[in-house]
Design a protein around this motif. Structure first.
Motif, PDB file in Angstrom:
ATOM      1  N   ALA A   1     -12.969  13.870 -56.432  1.00 49.02           N
ATOM      2  CA  ALA A   1     -14.072  13.718 -56.440  1.00 49.02           C
ATOM      3  C   ALA A   1     -14.808  14.762 -56.249  1.00 49.02           C
ATOM      4  CB  ALA A   1     -13.920  12.942 -54.880  1.00 49.02           C
ATOM      5  N   LEU A   2     -14.826  16.414 -56.040  1.00 44.83           N
ATOM      6  CA  LEU A   2     -15.609  17.119 -56.047  1.00 44.83           C
ATOM      7  C   LEU A   2     -15.865  17.630 -57.277  1.00 44.83           C
ATOM      8  CD1 LEU A   2     -16.815  19.309 -54.906  1.00 44.83           C
ATOM      9  CD2 LEU A   2     -15.261  20.392 -55.111  1.00 44.83           C
ATOM     10  N   SER A   3     -14.886  17.313 -58.796  1.00 42.74           N
ATOM     11  CA  SER A   3     -14.867  17.577 -59.983  1.00 42.74           C
ATOM     12  C   SER A   3     -16.117  16.424 -60.221  1.00 42.74           C
ATOM     13  CB  SER A   3     -13.351  17.638 -60.655  1.00 42.74           C
ATOM     14  OG  SER A   3     -12.725  17.954 -59.725  1.00 42.74           O
ATOM     15  N   GLU A   4     -15.816  15.017 -59.978  1.00 42.72           N
ATOM     16  CA  GLU A   4     -16.351  13.542 -60.793  1.00 42.72           C
ATOM     17  C   GLU A   4     -18.409  14.147 -60.277  1.00 42.72           C
ATOM     18  OE1 GLU A   4     -14.663   9.622 -61.078  1.00 42.72           O
ATOM     19  OE2 GLU A   4     -14.825  10.351 -59.104  1.00 42.72           O
TER      20      GLU A   4
ATOM     21  N   ASN B   1     -25.417  16.292 -51.661  1.00 46.03           N
ATOM     22  CA  ASN B   1     -25.136  16.513 -50.210  1.00 46.03           C
ATOM     23  C   ASN B   1     -23.398  16.087 -50.502  1.00 46.03           C
ATOM     24  OD1 ASN B   1     -27.902  14.915 -50.581  1.00 46.03           O
ATOM     25  ND2 ASN B   1     -27.695  16.164 -48.040  1.00 46.03           N
ATOM     26  N   ALA B   2     -23.104  14.942 -51.457  1.00 47.50           N
ATOM     27  CA  ALA B   2     -21.794  14.364 -51.315  1.00 47.50           C
ATOM     28  C   ALA B   2     -21.162  15.886 -51.233  1.00 47.50           C
ATOM     29  CB  ALA B   2     -21.298  13.740 -52.617  1.00 47.50           C
ATOM     30  N   LEU B   3     -21.778  17.065 -53.165  1.00 46.73           N
ATOM     31  CA  LEU B   3     -21.151  18.544 -52.561  1.00 46.73           C
ATOM     32  C   LEU B   3     -20.707  19.250 -51.472  1.00 46.73           C
ATOM     33  CD1 LEU B   3     -22.647  19.646 -56.217  1.00 46.73           C
ATOM     34  CD2 LEU B   3     -20.019  18.880 -55.797  1.00 46.73           C
ATOM     35  N   GLN B   4     -21.510  18.914 -50.547  1.00 46.98           N
ATOM     36  CA  GLN B   4     -21.790  19.678 -48.956  1.00 46.98           C
ATOM     37  C   GLN B   4     -20.405  19.826 -48.453  1.00 46.98           C
ATOM     38  OE1 GLN B   4     -25.084  19.907 -47.549  1.00 46.98           O
ATOM     39  NE2 GLN B   4     -24.263  21.061 -45.608  1.00 46.98           N
ATOM     40  N   GLN B   5     -20.282  18.284 -48.128  1.00 41.95           N
ATOM     41  CA  GLN B   5     -19.163  17.611 -47.310  1.00 41.95           C
ATOM     42  C   GLN B   5     -17.781  17.601 -48.051  1.00 41.95           C
ATOM     43  OE1 GLN B   5     -20.586  15.891 -44.471  1.00 41.95           O
ATOM     44  NE2 GLN B   5     -22.449  16.262 -44.781  1.00 41.95           N
ATOM     45  N   TYR B   6     -17.381  17.245 -49.403  1.00 44.55           N
ATOM     46  CA  TYR B   6     -16.716  17.441 -50.297  1.00 44.55           C
ATOM     47  C   TYR B   6     -15.650  18.799 -49.535  1.00 44.55           C
ATOM     48  CZ  TYR B   6     -16.490  12.990 -52.262  1.00 44.55           C
ATOM     49  OH  TYR B   6     -16.792  11.489 -52.739  1.00 44.55           O
ATOM     50  N   GLU B   7     -16.668  20.092 -50.188  1.00 44.87           N
ATOM     51  CA  GLU B   7     -16.235  20.845 -50.198  1.00 44.87           C
ATOM     52  C   GLU B   7     -15.639  21.770 -48.063  1.00 44.87           C
ATOM     53  OE1 GLU B   7     -19.563  23.178 -51.652  1.00 44.87           O
ATOM     54  OE2 GLU B   7     -18.954  23.020 -53.457  1.00 44.87           O
ATOM     55  N   SER B   8     -16.263  20.799 -47.682  1.00 43.18           N
ATOM     56  CA  SER B   8     -16.462  21.285 -46.396  1.00 43.18           C
ATOM     57  C   SER B   8     -14.847  20.805 -45.740  1.00 43.18           C
ATOM     58  CB  SER B   8     -16.877  20.557 -45.250  1.00 43.18           C
ATOM     59  OG  SER B   8     -17.098  18.981 -45.196  1.00 43.18           O
ATOM     60  N   LEU B   9     -14.638  19.641 -46.680  1.00 48.03           N
ATOM     61  CA  LEU B   9     -13.204  19.181 -46.043  1.00 48.03           C
ATOM     62  C   LEU B   9     -11.794  19.808 -47.419  1.00 48.03           C
ATOM     63  CD1 LEU B   9     -14.168  15.302 -46.416  1.00 48.03           C
ATOM     64  CD2 LEU B   9     -13.489  16.308 -44.850  1.00 48.03           C
ATOM     65  N   LEU B  10     -12.939  20.256 -47.934  1.00 44.70           N
ATOM     66  CA  LEU B  10     -11.223  20.973 -48.540  1.00 44.70           C
ATOM     67  C   LEU B  10     -11.672  22.130 -48.498  1.00 44.70           C
ATOM     68  CD1 LEU B  10     -13.010  20.164 -52.358  1.00 44.70           C
ATOM     69  CD2 LEU B  10     -10.530  20.499 -51.319  1.00 44.70           C
TER      70      LEU B  10
ATOM     71  N   LYS C   1     -15.057  16.644 -35.935  1.00 47.43           N
ATOM     72  CA  LYS C   1     -13.791  16.849 -36.229  1.00 47.43           C
ATOM     73  C   LYS C   1     -13.555  15.452 -37.084  1.00 47.43           C
ATOM     74  CE  LYS C   1     -13.183  20.815 -34.055  1.00 47.43           C
ATOM     75  NZ  LYS C   1     -12.221  21.760 -33.488  1.00 47.43           N
ATOM     76  N   ASP C   2     -14.090  14.774 -37.286  1.00 46.26           N
ATOM     77  CA  ASP C   2     -14.170  12.865 -37.617  1.00 46.26           C
ATOM     78  C   ASP C   2     -13.938  13.379 -39.576  1.00 46.26           C
ATOM     79  OD1 ASP C   2     -13.143  10.734 -38.921  1.00 46.26           O
ATOM     80  OD2 ASP C   2     -13.456   9.538 -37.390  1.00 46.26           O
ATOM     81  N   TYR C   3     -12.845  13.460 -40.215  1.00 44.76           N
ATOM     82  CA  TYR C   3     -12.919  14.238 -41.009  1.00 44.76           C
ATOM     83  C   TYR C   3     -12.684  13.057 -42.133  1.00 44.76           C
ATOM     84  CZ  TYR C   3     -11.662  18.308 -38.861  1.00 44.76           C
ATOM     85  OH  TYR C   3     -11.714  19.789 -38.127  1.00 44.76           O
ATOM     86  N   THR C   4     -12.263  11.747 -41.785  1.00 40.32           N
ATOM     87  CA  THR C   4     -12.011  10.707 -42.400  1.00 40.32           C
ATOM     88  C   THR C   4     -13.599  10.492 -42.273  1.00 40.32           C
ATOM     89  OG1 THR C   4      -9.749  10.090 -41.376  1.00 40.32           O
ATOM     90  CG2 THR C   4     -10.971   8.560 -42.661  1.00 40.32           C
ATOM     91  N   ILE C   5     -14.642  10.007 -41.506  1.00 34.72           N
ATOM     92  CA  ILE C   5     -15.675   9.569 -41.628  1.00 34.72           C
ATOM     93  C   ILE C   5     -16.584  10.270 -42.689  1.00 34.72           C
ATOM     94  CG2 ILE C   5     -18.095   9.012 -40.331  1.00 34.72           C
ATOM     95  CD1 ILE C   5     -15.451   7.006 -40.407  1.00 34.72           C
ATOM     96  N   ILE C   6     -16.712  12.195 -42.564  1.00 33.84           N
ATOM     97  CA  ILE C   6     -16.774  13.794 -43.638  1.00 33.84           C
ATOM     98  C   ILE C   6     -16.536  12.748 -44.736  1.00 33.84           C
ATOM     99  CG2 ILE C   6     -17.080  15.102 -44.253  1.00 33.84           C
ATOM    100  CD1 ILE C   6     -16.182  16.000 -41.523  1.00 33.84           C
ATOM    101  N   ALA C   7     -14.862  12.132 -45.286  1.00 37.34           N
ATOM    102  CA  ALA C   7     -15.018  12.036 -46.375  1.00 37.34           C
ATOM    103  C   ALA C   7     -16.135  10.442 -46.961  1.00 37.34           C
ATOM    104  CB  ALA C   7     -13.397  12.129 -46.732  1.00 37.34           C
ATOM    105  N   VAL C   8     -15.876   9.657 -45.983  1.00 33.42           N
ATOM    106  CA  VAL C   8     -16.599   8.526 -45.909  1.00 33.42           C
ATOM    107  C   VAL C   8     -17.717   8.463 -46.620  1.00 33.42           C
ATOM    108  CG1 VAL C   8     -17.464   5.844 -45.242  1.00 33.42           C
ATOM    109  CG2 VAL C   8     -15.150   6.960 -44.649  1.00 33.42           C
ATOM    110  N   LEU C   9     -18.417   9.275 -45.198  1.00 35.42           N
ATOM    111  CA  LEU C   9     -19.950   9.670 -46.241  1.00 35.42           C
ATOM    112  C   LEU C   9     -20.618  10.279 -47.069  1.00 35.42           C
ATOM    113  CD1 LEU C   9     -23.074  10.091 -44.461  1.00 35.42           C
ATOM    114  CD2 LEU C   9     -22.471  13.083 -43.496  1.00 35.42           C
ATOM    115  N   ALA C  10     -19.665  11.185 -47.811  1.00 34.91           N
ATOM    116  CA  ALA C  10     -19.133  12.158 -49.200  1.00 34.91           C
ATOM    117  C   ALA C  10     -19.312  10.922 -50.271  1.00 34.91           C
ATOM    118  CB  ALA C  10     -18.286  13.152 -49.199  1.00 34.91           C
ATOM    119  N   ASP C  11     -18.865  10.134 -49.954  1.00 35.55           N
ATOM    120  CA  ASP C  11     -18.424   8.994 -51.068  1.00 35.55           C
ATOM    121  C   ASP C  11     -20.059   8.446 -50.992  1.00 35.55           C
ATOM    122  OD1 ASP C  11     -15.832   9.396 -51.925  1.00 35.55           O
ATOM    123  OD2 ASP C  11     -14.858   7.973 -50.631  1.00 35.55           O
ATOM    124  N   ALA C  12     -20.370   8.257 -50.042  1.00 35.67           N
ATOM    125  CA  ALA C  12     -21.163   7.465 -49.630  1.00 35.67           C
ATOM    126  C   ALA C  12     -23.370   7.833 -50.886  1.00 35.67           C
ATOM    127  CB  ALA C  12     -21.974   7.027 -48.408  1.00 35.67           C
ATOM    128  N   TYR C  13     -22.882   9.276 -50.093  1.00 37.87           N
ATOM    129  CA  TYR C  13     -23.822  10.274 -50.910  1.00 37.87           C
ATOM    130  C   TYR C  13     -23.258  10.293 -52.089  1.00 37.87           C
ATOM    131  CZ  TYR C  13     -25.442  12.913 -46.649  1.00 37.87           C
ATOM    132  OH  TYR C  13     -26.206  13.021 -45.329  1.00 37.87           O
TER     133      TYR C  13
END
Length: 856
Positions: free
Chosen positions: A811-814, A790-799, A770-782
């Motif tokens: 970020a998702l649209s990009e 992989n990035a889409l999967q992380q962004y969608e989970s946050l959305l 549930k550390d959503y900040t790091i999920i966003a960081v991981l999405a950006d890293a992907y």
């Protein structure tokens, strides 16, 4: 339950309430409590109103208070509950609350509708409330308001004798005897019960003669105050001097005392009896030079001595110590008797009177203060050795003297030669002496009962201080089984379970003590017991507050601490603990108030001064804060904690190089590794990261946490390679926290080591989902690694959690755009514009993509 049964239960309850024996009300109601839960139905209301009165009548004060608090909000006019709460708080001696609830009662009394349910809507109850208010003001020493309240009570119900008695005694207390006589006459004319008023009238007109008898030796320091307390109301002072070589005799003569001389023979009874032989008045009164009679209670004594049926009178003796006059022990003591009885003392020390069975002892609520345990350490030691030697001499002659055995155990408890609050080196001897006395006495024999009970209590406390809690509990329970309001073992039971951290039983023990203490009436005591805890409400409530803090119930803790202060406004650390709670709650005014109260009334500690400093920093009053830091350091020269706080203040607030100097000094003086850790933390909090790293590195045994701290310093300094090195070392250490994987991953992103960063961030998220900040960081890293799925999967989970987050949507649209899904990208950018029409990056993307579509 049928309606008829319900009506029968309530009708009988009301009949009991209005009867002369309403003490049976609680027993009648208790079996039905589960059926009559608190609710708005009329039957339940009747039941619960009567239950409040039932608790109060039986002196179940905590239960009464809780029940009223539970019910009060359900009533449009809770008059009965205000009445009961006024009574409860008067019994608990919480006078501010008496005034609070009595005002609510009187205000609501005026608004009362006669159709509403309230048993206290009568002139009699209103009279009682005015009387309660008067009693509270009397205790608060506000004579004017007390007079008005007692007068209001008399106007409300002229037949109630209590306000007349209270008002007359108030005038007597202030030596306004004519006013007192006037009120007594008025009461005799109007009230329905006049016996007590007659006795009070008699005490003002017919005063019996009294001989005060004393034995003294070298009492020049203590004697004047003693004689000041009796000279105006006794008829003669008899003093037997046993060899004074100071100004004792000269002082005694200046007070008009009759002086007799006897050489000291090591036998208190002999000299005491000689003083009795010289008395000539109707009554004999025994007092010592280290005692002071409470002159407010003279009318109580005179009233008792005028009663022809009274021959022997016992009063309350309070042993006090300290500049605030704290009570340490209490005992009922026979001090007055008719001279013709020719009573004599026995025993060479702690002498006893031989009363016989012919004349009953009458207890009265008159007080005498004994200062004999508040002498200098040298005099206390001298007194201890003298008394101990005399008791040992007495026990040599008669080893089966139970009273001497009790007193021997008692004097052994007073040994302070080892500097202990309780002399643990004497425990075996205390227990053996007390146990022998228990064997020699019978709790069913009135002559022995008090010795038996007090020795059980001695044994229980001795085992407690020896940490033998099961045995301590066993003997405490034995004492209570013979006397259920024996306050000392009742308090001890709370302590026993508190020491073992059995909180539920500890709470029950302390609450039982408080309930019994509130109901305890010293003048009704039948056993001649010495109480060490006659009024330890401060201690019991403080202990309950500590337990509530342990259980993280800080609201309850506050209420207990406030009650502790009601009983003793300077009780040990109560103000400090209360201040800390208020401080954490950011209630600065109350925090400051109680820090200052603690400083004024009890021992000042470094931690207390640091609390005040912190308060003044929050108020930007830096000069005051600095004053308290300096005072803390001056008070406790080796208080490293105070110096560390002051150094941080110098660095962060004063921006002074003296902060560095002080931290260097602390580091050189302390060899403890945690000192360098704290210094490192101070520098880190002060954004001085090079200095922080330097002190962290001084710690010889690096832990995963320490290596992480050093890594944090280099990260803040943007030296990412060094940061990665220390985070990597930390990651390889034992017991490393997950946060290191997070820090390492973020650092590796800074170093463009994207794949390694992804691995570490994924590992971190496995246990921190549930550390959503790091999920966003991981999405950006992907996304940076071109792993768009992989990035889409992380962004969608946050959305799913934040569906309208603009940055996530962008970020998702990009991602969709980078994957070649232009239509999906346009949908995303348009959704952003719908949420935020002026979001320029999305508008630019839509414009660019639209042109691209048209060009094709």
């Amino acid at each position: 339950m049928t309606k008829k049964n319900t009506e029968n239960i309530l009708q009988k309850a009301e009949k009991i309430y209005f009867s002369d024996d309403n003490s049976k009300l609680l027993a009648h109601l208790k079996p039905h409590m589960k059926k009559y839960k608190i609710s708005d139905s009329q039957g339940n209301k009747i039941f619960n109103h009567l239950l409040a009165f039932a608790y109060a009548i039986k002196n179940k004060l905590p239960e009464a208070e809780k029940h009223c608090s539970d019910c009060i909000d359900r009533e449009t006019n809770p008059l009965d509950y205000y009445f009961v709460l006024t009574f409860v708080h008067l019994s608990l001696r919480e006078y501010d609350k008496v005034l609070q609830f009595s005002e609510l009662y009187l205000t609501n009394y005026k608004k009362m509708n006669s159709n509403e349910l309230n048993y206290s809507y009568t002139p009699g109850h209103k009279c009682q409330v005015h009387n309660f208010i008067g009693s509270a003001y009397m205790e608060l020493e506000n004579k004017k308001k007390a007079v008005k309240s007692f007068s209001d009570a008399i106007k409300t119900d002229k037949e109630n004798h209590l306000p007349y008695l209270n008002l007359a005694n108030l005038y007597i207390h202030h030596k306004e005897y004519e006013q007192a006589e006037k009120i007594i006459r008025k009461g005799l004319k109007s009230s329905s019960q006049i016996q007590e008023l007659r006795l009070l009238e008699k005490s003002l007109t017919e005063k019996p003669t009294i001989s005060a008898c004393m034995i003294v030796k070298n009492e020049e320091e203590l004697l004047p105050e003693c004689l000041d307390s009796i000279r105006d109301w006794v008829d003669e002072i008899i003093i037997v001097d046993t060899g004074s070589d100071d100004k004792t005799v000269e002082i005694a003569k200046s007070y008009g005392a009759k002086i007799y001389h006897q050489e000291w023979e090591g036998n208190f009874s002999k000299h005491r009896n000689y003083s009795l032989s010289k008395a000539t008045s109707e009554w004999v009164f025994i007092i010592d030079a280290d005692e002071r009679f409470i002159t407010d209670d003279v009318p109580i004594v005179q009233q008792a001595l005028q009663n022809e049926k009274v021959s022997i009178v016992s009063i309350n003796v309070f042993n006090v110590y300290g500049n605030r006059g704290q009570t340490t022990t209490f005992l009922p003591s026979v001090r007055f008797w008719r001279r013709y009885l020719d009573l004599q003392y026995e025993g060479i020390v702690h002498n006893l009177l031989d009363f016989g069975d012919e004349h009953p002892i009458v207890r009265i609520n008159a007080r005498l203060k004994h200062l004999g345990y508040d002498l200098s350490p040298e005099k206390m030691r001298e007194k201890y050795l003298r008394t101990k030697a005399l008791l040992e001499k007495q026990l040599d002659k008669n080893p089966d003297n139970a009273f001497a055995l009790f007193n021997y155990a008692q004097i052994l408890k007073a040994d302070r030669s080892h500097g202990e609050e309780y002399p643990t080196h004497n425990i075996d001897l205390i227990i053996s002496s007390a146990k022998k006395a228990v064997e020699l006495t019978n709790p069913k024999d009135n002559k022995d009962r008090h010795i038996h009970l007090m020795c059980l209590d001695q044994i229980a406390w001795a085992y407690f201080h020896n940490k033998e809690y099961d045995k301590s509990f066993e003997y405490a329970q034995k004492a209570i089984s013979y006397k259920d309001d024996y306050l000392d073992p009742l308090l001890l039971i709370g302590h026993i379970f508190a020491q073992q951290k059995i909180w539920d039983k500890a709470k029950k023990g302390y609450k039982s003590y408080l309930e019994k203490q509130a109901a305890y009436a010293p003048d009704k005591e039948k056993d001649s017991l010495i109480f060490a805890h006659i009024d330890d409400r401060a201690s019991a409530n403080y202990s309950l507050g500590l337990i509530a803090e342990t259980e993280n119930d800080f609201t309850l803790a506050k209420s207990y601490y406030l009650r502790s202060l009601d009983a003793d406004k300077g009780f040990i650390e109560t103000n400090y603990r209360l201040a800390q709670i208020y401080h954490k709650e950011k209630d600065i005014d109350n925090a400051k108030k109680h820090y200052h109260q603690q400083k004024k009334l009890s021992n000042t500690t470094g931690d207390l001064l640091l609390g005040l400093a912190s308060i003044y920093i929050s108020e930007a009053k830096y000069d005051k804060a600095e004053k308290y830091y300096k005072e803390a350091i001056s008070l406790e020269e080796f208080n490293i904690n105070a110096k560390l706080h002051y150094a941080k203040f110098l660095l962060t607030v004063r921006m002074s190089p003296k902060g560095h100097e002080l931290l260097e000094e602390i580091s050189s003086l302390s060899s403890e590794s945690n000192t360098n850790q704290i210094i490192g933390d101070i520098y880190f909090d002060s954004a001085l990261y090079n200095e922080a790293a330097l002190y962290y590195k001084k710690i010889k045994t690096p832990t995963a946490e320490l290596l992480n701290n050093i890594g944090n310093c280099y990260f803040k300094l943007e030296n990412y390679q060094e940061a990665e090195s220390y985070y990597t070392q930390s990651e390889k250490s034992e017991n490393r926290p997950d946060i290191i994987l997070r820090n390492l991953g973020i650092t590796q992103l800074k170093l463009n080591k994207v794949e390694q960063a992804i691995d570490n961030l994924k590992s971190y998220l496995m246990s921190n989902q549930k550390d959503y900040t790091i999920i966003a960081v991981l999405a950006d890293a992907y996304k940076k690694a071109n792993k768009y799925e992989n990035a889409l999967q992380q962004y969608e989970s946050l959305l799913h959690i934040e569906p309208n987050n603009i940055q996530l949507l962008y970020a998702l649209s990009e991602c969709y755009l980078l994957m070649g899904h232009k239509d999906s990208a346009i949908v995303g950018f348009k959704r952003i514009c719908a949420l935020k029409p002026d979001y320029q990056p999305a508008l630019e993307q839509i414009n660019r993509l639209s042109k691209s579509v048209l060009a094709n």
